[in-house]
Every structure is written in C-alpha cells, then in structure tokens.
Design a protein around this motif. Structure first.
Motif, PDB file in Angstrom:
ATOM      1  N   THR A 165       0.792  -1.236   0.000  1.00  0.00           N
ATOM      2  CA  THR A 165       0.000   0.000   0.000  1.00  0.00           C
ATOM      3  C   THR A 165       0.823   1.284   0.000  1.00  0.00           C
ATOM      4  N   GLU A 166       2.031   1.257   0.520  1.00  0.00           N
ATOM      5  CA  GLU A 166       2.817   2.481   0.658  1.00  0.00           C
ATOM      6  C   GLU A 166       3.803   2.616  -0.500  1.00  0.00           C
ATOM      7  N   ASP A 167       3.752   3.797  -1.152  1.00  0.00           N
ATOM      8  CA  ASP A 167       4.719   4.068  -2.209  1.00  0.00           C
ATOM      9  C   ASP A 167       6.103   4.215  -1.598  1.00  0.00           C
ATOM     10  N   GLY A 168       7.066   3.608  -2.241  1.00  0.00           N
ATOM     11  CA  GLY A 168       8.424   3.705  -1.733  1.00  0.00           C
ATOM     12  C   GLY A 168       9.289   2.586  -2.291  1.00  0.00           C
ATOM     13  N   LEU A 169      10.523   2.594  -1.847  1.00  0.00           N
ATOM     14  CA  LEU A 169      11.487   1.622  -2.360  1.00  0.00           C
ATOM     15  C   LEU A 169      11.150   0.204  -1.926  1.00  0.00           C
ATOM     16  N   ASP A 170      10.583   0.040  -0.726  1.00  0.00           N
ATOM     17  CA  ASP A 170      10.261  -1.306  -0.251  1.00  0.00           C
ATOM     18  C   ASP A 170       9.237  -1.979  -1.159  1.00  0.00           C
ATOM     19  N   ARG A 171       8.176  -1.271  -1.477  1.00  0.00           N
ATOM     20  CA  ARG A 171       7.154  -1.864  -2.329  1.00  0.00           C
ATOM     21  C   ARG A 171       7.676  -2.092  -3.740  1.00  0.00           C
ATOM     22  N   ARG A 172       8.467  -1.150  -4.250  1.00  0.00           N
ATOM     23  CA  ARG A 172       8.979  -1.306  -5.609  1.00  0.00           C
ATOM     24  C   ARG A 172       9.923  -2.507  -5.704  1.00  0.00           C
ATOM     25  N   ASP A 173      10.791  -2.663  -4.710  1.00  0.00           N
ATOM     26  CA  ASP A 173      11.700  -3.807  -4.735  1.00  0.00           C
ATOM     27  C   ASP A 173      10.944  -5.112  -4.618  1.00  0.00           C
ATOM     28  N   PHE A 174       9.933  -5.146  -3.755  1.00  0.00           N
ATOM     29  CA  PHE A 174       9.171  -6.380  -3.578  1.00  0.00           C
ATOM     30  C   PHE A 174       8.418  -6.742  -4.850  1.00  0.00           C
ATOM     31  N   MET A 175       7.786  -5.770  -5.481  1.00  0.00           N
ATOM     32  CA  MET A 175       7.045  -6.053  -6.701  1.00  0.00           C
ATOM     33  C   MET A 175       7.981  -6.392  -7.861  1.00  0.00           C
ATOM     34  N   SER A 199      10.778  -8.005  -7.473  1.00  0.00           N
ATOM     35  CA  SER A 199      11.164  -9.395  -7.230  1.00  0.00           C
ATOM     36  C   SER A 199      10.042 -10.356  -7.610  1.00  0.00           C
ATOM     37  N   ILE A 200       8.801  -9.979  -7.353  1.00  0.00           N
ATOM     38  CA  ILE A 200       7.666 -10.820  -7.750  1.00  0.00           C
ATOM     39  C   ILE A 200       7.609 -10.934  -9.269  1.00  0.00           C
ATOM     40  N   ARG A 201       7.785  -9.811  -9.954  1.00  0.00           N
ATOM     41  CA  ARG A 201       7.783  -9.846 -11.434  1.00  0.00           C
ATOM     42  C   ARG A 201       8.888 -10.749 -11.958  1.00  0.00           C
ATOM     43  N   ASN A 202      10.084 -10.606 -11.422  1.00  0.00           N
ATOM     44  CA  ASN A 202      11.197 -11.440 -11.874  1.00  0.00           C
ATOM     45  C   ASN A 202      10.918 -12.912 -11.632  1.00  0.00           C
ATOM     46  N   ASN A 203      10.355 -13.229 -10.468  1.00  0.00           N
ATOM     47  CA  ASN A 203      10.098 -14.630 -10.145  1.00  0.00           C
ATOM     48  C   ASN A 203       8.962 -15.211 -10.983  1.00  0.00           C
ATOM     49  N   ILE A 204       8.009 -14.385 -11.364  1.00  0.00           N
ATOM     50  CA  ILE A 204       6.931 -14.868 -12.240  1.00  0.00           C
ATOM     51  C   ILE A 204       7.510 -15.308 -13.586  1.00  0.00           C
ATOM     52  N   TYR A 205       8.379 -14.484 -14.154  1.00  0.00           N
ATOM     53  CA  TYR A 205       9.032 -14.883 -15.405  1.00  0.00           C
ATOM     54  C   TYR A 205       9.880 -16.133 -15.196  1.00  0.00           C
ATOM     55  N   TYR A 206      10.548 -16.189 -14.074  1.00  0.00           N
ATOM     56  CA  TYR A 206      11.405 -17.336 -13.767  1.00  0.00           C
ATOM     57  C   TYR A 206      10.583 -18.617 -13.685  1.00  0.00           C
ATOM     58  N   VAL A 207       9.478 -18.574 -12.959  1.00  0.00           N
ATOM     59  CA  VAL A 207       8.631 -19.757 -12.813  1.00  0.00           C
ATOM     60  C   VAL A 207       8.009 -20.147 -14.150  1.00  0.00           C
ATOM     61  N   PRO A 225       0.036  -1.727 -11.783  1.00  0.00           N
ATOM     62  CA  PRO A 225      -0.207  -2.087 -10.381  1.00  0.00           C
ATOM     63  C   PRO A 225       1.058  -2.053  -9.541  1.00  0.00           C
ATOM     64  N   PHE A 226       0.873  -1.688  -8.270  1.00  0.00           N
ATOM     65  CA  PHE A 226       1.893  -1.817  -7.229  1.00  0.00           C
ATOM     66  C   PHE A 226       3.170  -1.040  -7.538  1.00  0.00           C
ATOM     67  N   GLY A 227       3.021   0.143  -8.122  1.00  0.00           N
ATOM     68  CA  GLY A 227       4.167   1.013  -8.276  1.00  0.00           C
ATOM     69  C   GLY A 227       5.031   0.755  -9.493  1.00  0.00           C
ATOM     70  N   LEU A 228       4.727  -0.238 -10.305  1.00  0.00           N
ATOM     71  CA  LEU A 228       5.481  -0.516 -11.528  1.00  0.00           C
ATOM     72  C   LEU A 228       4.611  -0.203 -12.735  1.00  0.00           C
ATOM     73  N   SER A 229       5.203   0.386 -13.746  1.00  0.00           N
ATOM     74  CA  SER A 229       4.460   0.675 -14.966  1.00  0.00           C
ATOM     75  C   SER A 229       4.218  -0.615 -15.738  1.00  0.00           C
ATOM     76  N   LEU A 285      16.550  -9.961  -9.047  1.00  0.00           N
ATOM     77  CA  LEU A 285      16.119  -9.951  -7.649  1.00  0.00           C
ATOM     78  C   LEU A 285      14.902 -10.857  -7.481  1.00  0.00           C
ATOM     79  N   THR A 286      14.945 -11.750  -6.514  1.00  0.00           N
ATOM     80  CA  THR A 286      13.843 -12.663  -6.223  1.00  0.00           C
ATOM     81  C   THR A 286      13.377 -12.444  -4.788  1.00  0.00           C
ATOM     82  N   PRO A 287      12.152 -12.851  -4.447  1.00  0.00           N
ATOM     83  CA  PRO A 287      11.680 -12.654  -3.070  1.00  0.00           C
ATOM     84  C   PRO A 287      12.564 -13.320  -2.030  1.00  0.00           C
ATOM     85  N   ALA A 288      13.082 -14.514  -2.325  1.00  0.00           N
ATOM     86  CA  ALA A 288      13.935 -15.199  -1.350  1.00  0.00           C
ATOM     87  C   ALA A 288      15.210 -14.413  -1.104  1.00  0.00           C
ATOM     88  N   TYR A 289      15.831 -13.918  -2.178  1.00  0.00           N
ATOM     89  CA  TYR A 289      17.057 -13.141  -1.998  1.00  0.00           C
ATOM     90  C   TYR A 289      16.748 -11.780  -1.381  1.00  0.00           C
TER      91      TYR A 289
END
Length: 373
Positions: free
Chosen positions: A86-96, A98-106, A207-211, A311-315
């Motif tokens: 919910t909060e704009d910032g580096l934490d949300r951008r990094d997390f999203m 990592s989710i995007r990267n892992n989706i492509y990976y999976v 969504p979630f701070g990424l274009s 960047l992945t969620p685990a890392y």
C-alpha cells in the motif's frame, strides 16, 4: 414352546464375550504416541518453534540488536506486510520487482524442466537403448553437483569474453553483456525492430508502483542465464521420478494399443501420460516450490543485479534482513513468499484435479456409449 425355551439360552450364549480395555491391543494408542513422541519433539523444537518465532519477528521493527522477544523491540503489527502493498516507496517497488522477476522465472523454468525431464526419462527407458546406466548417470550428474560450483562455472561461460559469446561470434552474432544489461528480452526484441521507448499507454500506470512497461519487460539476459543453469541442474532429479513412473506402466497396455493401430504419439498421449499423471503433479509441485525459493544461484551469480532484474523474493528477504538489518520486513517477505507458494500449489492441485475428473467423465461416457451400441 419347548423349542423356543431351548433356543433362547443358546442364542444368549452365542454372543462373543467383550474384551476389556486392557491387554496388549488396548495399549496400542499409548505405544504409538510413545514411538512418535521423539520426532514430534524434534520437529516442534527445530521447525515449528522457529517458524512461530520468525512470525513474531515479522510483527516487530527489530534491527538485530538485543532480543526481539523483549519490550526493546517495538511491535508494529501488520505494518511490515501492508507497507509492501500500500505504501509508495522503495520497499514496495523492490518487492514487486522481485515478484515480477520470479513470475518470469517460474513461467520458464517449471515447463522447461518438466518437459526436459520427461524427455530424458523416455530416452533412458527405451528398451532398445544401449548403455542405459551411463546415460542415466550422465543425465543425473548435474543434479548432485554443488550448485555453487556450477554457478561459478556458468559465470565464466556467460562472461563478456566467455565461451557462450565466443560461440555466438562464430555465427556472426554479437553476444549480449549477460550480467550488465538490465533490459528484458522482450524489450531487446522490440528494440531490434526499432521500438526503444515505451508507448505512452504503457509508460504510466500499472499495479503496485510498476508501470505496465516494467511488468512486460520479460526476464533479463542475466535471468535467462540463471534459468538455463537451473533447468540443466534440476532436470536430472525429475528424470528419475518420471523414470520410476514409466517403469510402472504395464507393457501389455502399450502392446495392446500398438496392435489396435495407435501411433507412437497416440500411445504416449492416451496411455502413458494418464498413467504417470500423479508423478507429473509431483514434479510440477516440487518445481513450483523450488522455483519460488531460488536463492543460491542468484546469490552467487548476480546478487540481484543488473538493476535488480535478477532480484527474487527469497534473496530480497535475505538482503533486507541480513544486509539492511531490517529483520521484521525480511521475515514478512518470507512469510508472504510462503503464502504465495501455498496458494499456487493449491491452485495447481485444483486445476489438475478438475482435468482428471473431466477425463474420467469423458471415459465413462465413452464406455456407456460402447455398451449401448
């Protein structure tokens, strides 16, 4: 009347006497609990208790100093979780990111390793193949080799002057800078046809701070090298699972379908695949779980670079906790990753169960039509 009088006591005495609650069989429950008590205690102390402790850390703002179970560690509740969404910032951008990267990976690793493992299993299961033991050992060898050692070797292979780019130069292709180019493969393909900047509709929003342009970038070339490594090293293990399942397929079914005129593809599709479906579900489940937990290859080869495209969620959980000393957010990321894995596993099970039930209904309809004819 005399007959009834004689039969009555006989019926009463025919009932077997009830056994008391004592004896050997009466103590089976107690004996069973005594046998499993050691493993329950071990799992409780070394698995369940640490999980509960980590969950408590995810509700605090602990920075690693002192103990998180005292009043010195401020409790923030669900803030570590909500901040990632919910909060704009580096934490949300990094997390999203990592989710995007892992989706492509999976999306690339799970189908590729499953198809490759099944193909290798079909090869070594061929009755006409000579040297089966050699090929089984050769295909399985990457799976038992240290992932760290293989990752270091792949770093040399995919270096700017490495063997991969040298091989591409033989065909007149200038290889990319594998671990320096942050562009995704879809962006690279669009750049090859002259689309170097995002369209206005994709440059903003998302969504979630990424274009949308960021979400549709595709995996970077660095991530593609990691994907290649993982598919190569994990297919051997899954090959053994498929091989064990293929060896349980009755030969008479394959021979009967051959006599009926079925082609090799028809035998594989209608006979082999349905019989090895439980193993396929196991391979897909293990592949899905392992793909969301990828860490060591990223840690050795890229550490999330270039530009966080690996960047992945685990890392990210590791980096947030042990490098940025934000243990609460790091633990929260790990529990969100756990929730993602559970949801996707249940969804996958539901989809495969629906297909299985649909196949059984179709088979029953076919049998009924054959019976009526």
């Amino acid at each position: 009347m005399a007959i009834d009088a004689v039969a009555a006591p006989a019926t009463a005495t025919a009932r077997p006497p009830r056994r008391g609650g004592g004896g050997v069989r009466g103590n089976e429950n107690v004996a069973g609990w005594l046998f499993v008590a050691p493993i329950i205690v071990i799992l409780g102390l070394f698995m369940l208790l640490p999980i509960l402790m980590a969950f408590w850390v995810s509700l605090t703002d602990w920075n690693g100093q002192g103990s998180p179970f005292t009043s010195e560690a401020p409790v923030v509740g669900a803030e570590n979780y909500t901040r990632l969404f919910t909060e704009d910032g580096l934490d949300r951008r990094d997390f999203m990111t990592s989710i995007r990267n892992n989706i492509y990976y999976v999306a690339l690793v799970v189908p590729a390793q499953t198809v490759l493992a099944l193909g290798l299993a079909l090869i070594v299961n061929n009755r006409l193949l000579r040297g089966k033991s050699f090929f089984r050992s050769a295909f399985y060898f990457p799976s038992v080799t240290s992932s760290v050692a293989i990752s270091v070797v792949f770093l040399f292979l995919f270096a700017n002057s490495g063997a991969v780019n040298g091989l591409l130069r033989l065909f007149g292709i200038d290889g990319p800078q594998w671990f320096a180019d942050p562009r995704g493969v879809l962006h690279l393909l669009l750049g090859a046809v002259g689309v170097d900047s995002p369209p206005a509709a994709l440059a903003e929003g998302g969504p979630f701070g990424l274009s949308w342009w960021d979400w549709l970038s595709g995996p970077s070339v660095a991530m593609m090298s990691i994907i290649t490594l993982v598919v190569w090293t994990t297919s051997g293990t899954f090959m053994l699972m498929f091989l064990a399942a293929l060896q349980q397929v009755p030969v008479v079914l394959d021979e009967a379908s051959t006599i009926d005129g079925a082609s090799r593809w028809q035998r594989f599709r209608h006979v082999t695949l349905p019989l090895i479906k439980p193993t396929t579900f196991l391979v897909l489940t293990l592949g899905l779980i392992g793909s969301w937990q990828v860490f060591d290859q990223v840690y050795v080869m890229s550490q999330g670079d270039p530009a966080k495209t690996t960047l992945t969620p685990a890392y990210l959980s590791y980096r947030t906790a042990f490098r940025d000393f934000d243990y609460g957010s790091g633990a929260a990321i790990s529990f969100l990753l756990f929730l993602i894995i559970i949801v996707l596993t249940l969804l996958q099970r539901r989809i495969m169960a629906d297909r299985d039930s649909a196949g059984r209904r179709s088979w029953r309809r076919t049998v009924r039509r054959g019976g009526r004819s």
